[in-house]
Design a protein around this motif. Structure first.
Motif, PDB file in Angstrom:
ATOM      1  N   LEU A  15       6.030   9.730  -1.425  1.00  0.00           N
ATOM      2  CA  LEU A  15       5.449   8.472  -0.960  1.00  0.00           C
ATOM      3  C   LEU A  15       3.951   8.666  -0.789  1.00  0.00           C
ATOM      4  O   LEU A  15       3.509   9.601  -0.125  1.00  0.00           O
ATOM      5  CB  LEU A  15       6.077   8.036   0.367  1.00  0.00           C
ATOM      6  N   VAL A  16       3.187   7.758  -1.384  1.00  0.00           N
ATOM      7  CA  VAL A  16       1.722   7.828  -1.343  1.00  0.00           C
ATOM      8  C   VAL A  16       1.187   6.569  -0.684  1.00  0.00           C
ATOM      9  O   VAL A  16       1.532   5.456  -1.093  1.00  0.00           O
ATOM     10  CB  VAL A  16       1.133   7.965  -2.762  1.00  0.00           C
ATOM     11  N   GLU A  17       0.327   6.741   0.326  1.00  0.00           N
ATOM     12  CA  GLU A  17      -0.369   5.593   0.896  1.00  0.00           C
ATOM     13  C   GLU A  17      -1.599   5.305   0.044  1.00  0.00           C
ATOM     14  O   GLU A  17      -2.452   6.176  -0.148  1.00  0.00           O
ATOM     15  CB  GLU A  17      -0.793   5.831   2.341  1.00  0.00           C
ATOM     16  N   LEU A  18      -1.697   4.073  -0.461  1.00  0.00           N
ATOM     17  CA  LEU A  18      -2.845   3.658  -1.254  1.00  0.00           C
ATOM     18  C   LEU A  18      -4.035   3.368  -0.345  1.00  0.00           C
ATOM     19  O   LEU A  18      -3.871   3.032   0.828  1.00  0.00           O
ATOM     20  CB  LEU A  18      -2.492   2.421  -2.077  1.00  0.00           C
ATOM     21  N   ALA A  19      -5.238   3.477  -0.912  1.00  0.00           N
ATOM     22  CA  ALA A  19      -6.469   3.338  -0.129  1.00  0.00           C
ATOM     23  C   ALA A  19      -7.386   2.281  -0.745  1.00  0.00           C
ATOM     24  O   ALA A  19      -8.433   2.608  -1.313  1.00  0.00           O
ATOM     25  CB  ALA A  19      -7.185   4.684  -0.032  1.00  0.00           C
ATOM     26  N   PRO A  20      -7.026   0.993  -0.640  1.00  0.00           N
ATOM     27  CA  PRO A  20      -7.847  -0.045  -1.267  1.00  0.00           C
ATOM     28  C   PRO A  20      -9.241  -0.184  -0.667  1.00  0.00           C
ATOM     29  O   PRO A  20     -10.156  -0.656  -1.354  1.00  0.00           O
ATOM     30  CB  PRO A  20      -7.015  -1.324  -1.058  1.00  0.00           C
ATOM     31  N   ASN A  28       0.812  -1.219   0.000  1.00  0.00           N
ATOM     32  CA  ASN A  28       0.000   0.000   0.000  1.00  0.00           C
ATOM     33  C   ASN A  28       0.843   1.267   0.000  1.00  0.00           C
ATOM     34  O   ASN A  28       0.324   2.355   0.272  1.00  0.00           O
ATOM     35  CB  ASN A  28      -0.942   0.016   1.202  1.00  0.00           C
ATOM     36  N   LEU A  29       2.115   1.137  -0.331  1.00  0.00           N
ATOM     37  CA  LEU A  29       3.009   2.291  -0.373  1.00  0.00           C
ATOM     38  C   LEU A  29       3.531   2.472  -1.789  1.00  0.00           C
ATOM     39  O   LEU A  29       4.278   1.638  -2.303  1.00  0.00           O
ATOM     40  CB  LEU A  29       4.176   2.104   0.600  1.00  0.00           C
ATOM     41  N   LEU A  30       3.114   3.558  -2.430  1.00  0.00           N
ATOM     42  CA  LEU A  30       3.569   3.875  -3.781  1.00  0.00           C
ATOM     43  C   LEU A  30       4.752   4.826  -3.688  1.00  0.00           C
ATOM     44  O   LEU A  30       4.671   5.880  -3.049  1.00  0.00           O
ATOM     45  CB  LEU A  30       2.443   4.517  -4.584  1.00  0.00           C
ATOM     46  N   VAL A  31       5.850   4.444  -4.339  1.00  0.00           N
ATOM     47  CA  VAL A  31       7.088   5.217  -4.315  1.00  0.00           C
ATOM     48  C   VAL A  31       7.241   5.916  -5.664  1.00  0.00           C
ATOM     49  O   VAL A  31       7.453   5.262  -6.689  1.00  0.00           O
ATOM     50  CB  VAL A  31       8.300   4.319  -4.030  1.00  0.00           C
ATOM     51  N   ILE A  32       7.102   7.233  -5.658  1.00  0.00           N
ATOM     52  CA  ILE A  32       7.213   8.029  -6.881  1.00  0.00           C
ATOM     53  C   ILE A  32       8.522   8.810  -6.825  1.00  0.00           C
ATOM     54  O   ILE A  32       8.654   9.753  -6.037  1.00  0.00           O
ATOM     55  CB  ILE A  32       6.032   8.999  -7.039  1.00  0.00           C
ATOM     56  N   ASP A  33       9.473   8.418  -7.640  1.00  0.00           N
ATOM     57  CA  ASP A  33      10.725   9.163  -7.745  1.00  0.00           C
ATOM     58  C   ASP A  33      10.609  10.161  -8.892  1.00  0.00           C
ATOM     59  O   ASP A  33      10.168   9.814  -9.994  1.00  0.00           O
ATOM     60  CB  ASP A  33      11.899   8.213  -7.984  1.00  0.00           C
ATOM     61  N   THR A  34      10.978  11.409  -8.620  1.00  0.00           N
ATOM     62  CA  THR A  34      10.915  12.464  -9.628  1.00  0.00           C
ATOM     63  C   THR A  34      12.274  13.147  -9.717  1.00  0.00           C
ATOM     64  O   THR A  34      13.152  12.935  -8.877  1.00  0.00           O
ATOM     65  CB  THR A  34       9.850  13.519  -9.276  1.00  0.00           C
ATOM     66  N   ASN A  35      12.418  13.995 -10.710  1.00  0.00           N
ATOM     67  CA  ASN A  35      13.649  14.762 -10.817  1.00  0.00           C
ATOM     68  C   ASN A  35      13.772  15.811  -9.721  1.00  0.00           C
ATOM     69  O   ASN A  35      14.840  16.399  -9.532  1.00  0.00           O
ATOM     70  CB  ASN A  35      13.756  15.428 -12.190  1.00  0.00           C
ATOM     71  N   LYS A  36      12.707  16.028  -8.945  1.00  0.00           N
ATOM     72  CA  LYS A  36      12.735  16.978  -7.840  1.00  0.00           C
ATOM     73  C   LYS A  36      12.849  16.297  -6.476  1.00  0.00           C
ATOM     74  O   LYS A  36      13.011  16.969  -5.460  1.00  0.00           O
ATOM     75  CB  LYS A  36      11.465  17.845  -7.862  1.00  0.00           C
ATOM     76  N   GLU A  38      16.238  -1.787  -1.720  1.00  0.00           N
ATOM     77  CA  GLU A  38      15.848  -0.473  -2.242  1.00  0.00           C
ATOM     78  C   GLU A  38      14.549   0.041  -1.635  1.00  0.00           C
ATOM     79  O   GLU A  38      14.134   1.168  -1.919  1.00  0.00           O
ATOM     80  CB  GLU A  38      15.679  -0.553  -3.765  1.00  0.00           C
ATOM     81  N   ARG A  39      13.909  -0.742  -0.801  1.00  0.00           N
ATOM     82  CA  ARG A  39      12.539  -0.456  -0.353  1.00  0.00           C
ATOM     83  C   ARG A  39      12.516   0.451   0.877  1.00  0.00           C
ATOM     84  O   ARG A  39      13.020   0.089   1.936  1.00  0.00           O
ATOM     85  CB  ARG A  39      11.849  -1.774  -0.030  1.00  0.00           C
ATOM     86  N   PRO A  40      11.907   1.628   0.766  1.00  0.00           N
ATOM     87  CA  PRO A  40      11.748   2.468   1.970  1.00  0.00           C
ATOM     88  C   PRO A  40      10.566   1.968   2.796  1.00  0.00           C
ATOM     89  O   PRO A  40       9.715   1.218   2.312  1.00  0.00           O
ATOM     90  CB  PRO A  40      11.446   3.846   1.382  1.00  0.00           C
ATOM     91  N   THR A  41      10.505   2.387   4.032  1.00  0.00           N
ATOM     92  CA  THR A  41       9.333   2.131   4.866  1.00  0.00           C
ATOM     93  C   THR A  41       8.831   3.466   5.390  1.00  0.00           C
ATOM     94  O   THR A  41       9.605   4.408   5.588  1.00  0.00           O
ATOM     95  CB  THR A  41       9.652   1.197   6.047  1.00  0.00           C
ATOM     96  N   ALA A  42       7.527   3.527   5.595  1.00  0.00           N
ATOM     97  CA  ALA A  42       6.917   4.755   6.102  1.00  0.00           C
ATOM     98  C   ALA A  42       5.950   4.398   7.217  1.00  0.00           C
ATOM     99  O   ALA A  42       5.132   3.485   7.075  1.00  0.00           O
ATOM    100  CB  ALA A  42       6.199   5.501   4.988  1.00  0.00           C
ATOM    101  N   ALA A  43       6.052   5.094   8.325  1.00  0.00           N
ATOM    102  CA  ALA A  43       5.137   4.921   9.451  1.00  0.00           C
ATOM    103  C   ALA A  43       4.442   6.249   9.703  1.00  0.00           C
ATOM    104  O   ALA A  43       5.080   7.304   9.761  1.00  0.00           O
ATOM    105  CB  ALA A  43       5.893   4.456  10.694  1.00  0.00           C
ATOM    106  N   VAL A  44       3.120   6.198   9.856  1.00  0.00           N
ATOM    107  CA  VAL A  44       2.296   7.369  10.071  1.00  0.00           C
ATOM    108  C   VAL A  44       1.723   7.314  11.481  1.00  0.00           C
ATOM    109  O   VAL A  44       1.481   6.227  12.017  1.00  0.00           O
ATOM    110  CB  VAL A  44       1.149   7.416   9.029  1.00  0.00           C
ATOM    111  N   ARG A 100      -3.098   9.068  -0.615  1.00  0.00           N
ATOM    112  CA  ARG A 100      -2.670  10.379  -0.131  1.00  0.00           C
ATOM    113  C   ARG A 100      -1.155  10.400   0.069  1.00  0.00           C
ATOM    114  O   ARG A 100      -0.562   9.424   0.552  1.00  0.00           O
ATOM    115  CB  ARG A 100      -3.346  10.732   1.193  1.00  0.00           C
ATOM    116  N   VAL A 101      -0.553  11.515  -0.283  1.00  0.00           N
ATOM    117  CA  VAL A 101       0.876  11.717  -0.050  1.00  0.00           C
ATOM    118  C   VAL A 101       1.128  11.750   1.457  1.00  0.00           C
ATOM    119  O   VAL A 101       0.518  12.543   2.178  1.00  0.00           O
ATOM    120  CB  VAL A 101       1.355  13.037  -0.683  1.00  0.00           C
TER     121      VAL A 101
END
Length: 291
Positions: A57-62, A45-53, A247-253, A207-208
């Motif tokens: 990280l987006v939490e998906l909402a299934p 449920n964690l989408l990792v979007i790498d950009t040039n900026k 390569e996998r990050p983790t995110a805790a909210v 949501r980001v």
């Protein structure tokens, strides 16, 4: 494919900008939560979007938009989003991408999706209310701000559930579409600011939770149509569970059931008074980069 309200958005941005600035000025910083009050986002449920900026990280909402979340997962696993540009970016509004043509007219080869503007909330869905306007509850499902009918109505419905919908606060991820409700495909947008006119009109799928500053730093358009000349781009987009462990990050909210969250919500209500919105609550996040 565009968000239908985008055409008129540029005309009202000046009016909404002042309100958004006032909201940001009264944001309440969160106290440091103790270790047991964090909720780790599942890697699927964690989408990792790498950009040039930078990284977003987006939490998906299934639970809220299962078909749209599955589409995002599928396209990310296929590498569809890699190197696509943020073709439409409107300051004080949103940043849009997911078009392989980079013009707003392209989409994936998969069929369009049926709208998931609303969802059904039962007693088994984790939901934390923060306000109770007349005939409703406002709160969070995980990191997603939502509004629903009150629990008392569950007993009178055939499925023992009530109507709910996600709210377009800053960082919320929505699916772009054409004029028809059931025309979302691959283009999506991330909110740079709150925009309640989109509520129940465009499907929310996440949501980001980290990198909203990156979203707000993406090059914005200087024309009414919102199209960007020389746009920024996504370099790689993957669901964390599809990434190698190294390569996998983790995110805790911050867990919305925690005592710290209740304090945070109360402080926001007191600071904003009659102007309080669920968008005033910013959930703390703790990101651990890949090892």
């Amino acid at each position: 494919m565009t968000i239908r309200t985008m055409a008129m958005a540029a005309a009202v941005l000046a009016a909404t900008a002042g309100a958004a600035l006032a909201q940001d000025a009264t944001a309440v910083p969160a106290p440091p939560p103790p270790p047991g009050e964090w909720r780790t986002i599942a890697p699927e449920n964690l989408l990792v979007i790498d950009t040039n900026k930078g990284r977003v990280l987006v939490e998906l909402a299934p639970e809220i938009a299962p078909a749209h979340v599955e589409r995002i997962r599928l396209l990310a696993s296929r590498g569809f989003f890699d190197n696509l540009v943020w073709h439409r970016v409107i300051d004080w509004f949103m940043a849009q991408t997911g078009d392989p043509l980079g013009t707003g007219e392209g989409q994936s080869w998969y069929p369009d999706l049926k709208a998931e503007f609303t969802f059904r909330r039962g007693a088994d869905m984790a939901f934390t209310p923060v306000a109770a306007p007349v005939g409703a509850l406002v709160g969070f499902v995980d990191s997603i701000p939502v509004q629903t009918q009150p629990d008392a109505l569950m007993s009178g419905t055939s499925d023992k559930k009530v109507h709910g919908w996600a709210l377009y606060c800053p960082g919320v991820a929505g699916m772009a579409r054409d004029e028809g409700n059931d025309t979302a495909n691959s283009q999506f947008f991330l909110m740079r600011q709150a925009y309640p006119a989109l509520d129940k009109r465009y499907t929310v799928w996440g949501r980001v939770v980290s990198g909203l500053d990156v979203v707000r730093s993406l090059k914005a358009s200087d024309t009414p149509d919102g199209l960007v000349q020389g746009p920024d781009q996504m370099t790689r987009v993957r669901v964390a569970s599809d990434m190698p462990a190294a390569e996998r990050p983790t995110a805790a909210v911050l867990n919305t059931n925690s005592a710290t969250f209740q304090t945070l919500a109360q402080q926001a209500r007191q600071a904003r008074g009659a102007d309080f919105s669920v968008c005033d609550i910013e959930l703390p996040v703790r990101v651990t980069p890949a090892a």
